[in-house]
Design a protein around this motif. Structure first.
Motif, PDB file in Angstrom:
ATOM      1  N   VAL A  84       0.625  -1.173  -0.163  1.00 44.77           N
ATOM      2  CA  VAL A  84       0.062   0.052  -0.055  1.00 44.77           C
ATOM      3  C   VAL A  84       0.837   1.173  -0.082  1.00 44.77           C
ATOM      4  O   VAL A  84       0.635   2.297  -0.682  1.00 44.77           O
ATOM      5  N   SER A  85       1.818   1.221   0.634  1.00 40.89           N
ATOM      6  CA  SER A  85       2.793   2.347   0.826  1.00 40.89           C
ATOM      7  C   SER A  85       3.621   2.902  -0.446  1.00 40.89           C
ATOM      8  O   SER A  85       3.862   3.901  -0.528  1.00 40.89           O
ATOM      9  N   VAL A  86       3.762   1.628  -1.476  1.00 38.57           N
ATOM     10  CA  VAL A  86       4.268   2.046  -2.496  1.00 38.57           C
ATOM     11  C   VAL A  86       3.574   2.355  -3.812  1.00 38.57           C
ATOM     12  O   VAL A  86       3.906   2.709  -4.993  1.00 38.57           O
ATOM     13  N   LEU A  87       2.250   2.242  -3.599  1.00 37.61           N
ATOM     14  CA  LEU A  87       0.962   2.506  -4.550  1.00 37.61           C
ATOM     15  C   LEU A  87       0.983   4.072  -4.555  1.00 37.61           C
ATOM     16  O   LEU A  87       0.798   4.854  -3.734  1.00 37.61           O
ATOM     17  N   GLN A  88       0.832   4.629  -5.863  1.00 39.58           N
ATOM     18  CA  GLN A  88       0.589   6.021  -6.109  1.00 39.58           C
ATOM     19  C   GLN A  88      -0.272   5.993  -7.366  1.00 39.58           C
ATOM     20  O   GLN A  88       0.124   5.381  -8.077  1.00 39.58           O
ATOM     21  N   GLY A  89      -0.936   7.442  -7.486  1.00 39.27           N
ATOM     22  CA  GLY A  89      -1.614   7.557  -8.477  1.00 39.27           C
ATOM     23  C   GLY A  89      -2.985   7.720  -8.526  1.00 39.27           C
ATOM     24  O   GLY A  89      -3.639   6.929  -7.633  1.00 39.27           O
ATOM     25  N   SER A  90      -3.737   8.328  -9.514  1.00 40.04           N
ATOM     26  CA  SER A  90      -5.295   8.268  -9.488  1.00 40.04           C
ATOM     27  C   SER A  90      -5.797   6.807  -9.789  1.00 40.04           C
ATOM     28  O   SER A  90      -6.883   6.749  -9.603  1.00 40.04           O
ATOM     29  N   GLN A  91      -5.245   6.154 -10.558  1.00 40.57           N
ATOM     30  CA  GLN A  91      -5.545   4.877 -11.035  1.00 40.57           C
ATOM     31  C   GLN A  91      -4.786   3.725 -10.166  1.00 40.57           C
ATOM     32  O   GLN A  91      -4.532   2.607 -10.747  1.00 40.57           O
ATOM     33  N   LYS A  92      -4.413   4.182  -9.337  1.00 41.26           N
ATOM     34  CA  LYS A  92      -3.629   2.897  -8.460  1.00 41.26           C
ATOM     35  C   LYS A  92      -4.497   1.797  -8.144  1.00 41.26           C
ATOM     36  O   LYS A  92      -5.673   1.865  -7.774  1.00 41.26           O
TER      37      LYS A  92
END
Length: 150
Positions: free
Chosen positions: A24-32
């Protein structure tokens, strides 16, 4: 090191919590999107697509628990149960199917004649996975963090 699509491999162990947290901590972006998967290993004596109700029931519970732990919105997480002959080969296939940017999983350490080494699946993934691999290994039993250095 942000990624839009991360695959988190669950094993039904205590280490799943850390794996989810890091994924979860390395997820990023509006479409994650976080894919959480549990791989049921199928012995070669049985058909790969055979019915395994007990294992499927256990996997469903693990995935449901992981979805809650993640704290993500429903559209940001997808869970799946995979069946394969080996964890690593199944994961490699899945990253191509889902266009994954990174894989997170807990490493198992094996004792080989007094020396610790990574399990075969982790070694295979390190050698063959064409994307970022984040391995989590719990602290060794004899290691004690010294709070006085902080």
């Amino acid at each position: 090191m942000p990624f839009q699509r991360v695959l988190c491999v669950l094993k039904g162990e205590e280490s799943d919590r850390d794996a989810i947290e890091i994924a979860v901590s390395v997820l990023q972006g509006s479409q994650k999107l976080l894919y959480i998967v549990y791989v049921i290993l199928v012995d070669r004596r049985f058909p790969l697509d055979g019915n395994m109700p007990d294992e499927v029931r256990r996997a469903e519970g693990i995935l449901a628990n992981a979805e809650k732990m993640s704290g993500l919105e429903q559209q940001e997480i997808k869970g799946g149960i995979l069946q394969g002959r080996s964890l690593s080969h199944t994961i490699v296939q899945e990253i191509f199917d889902k266009r994954i940017g990174a894989v997170v999983l807990a490493a198992r350490m094996e004792d080989a004649f007094g020396d610790l080494s990574l399990d075969r699946d982790c070694e295979h993934l390190l050698a063959n996975l064409p994307i970022t691999l984040i391995l989590i290994r719990k602290s060794l039993e004899h290691y004690q963090e010294d709070a006085s250095d902080a």
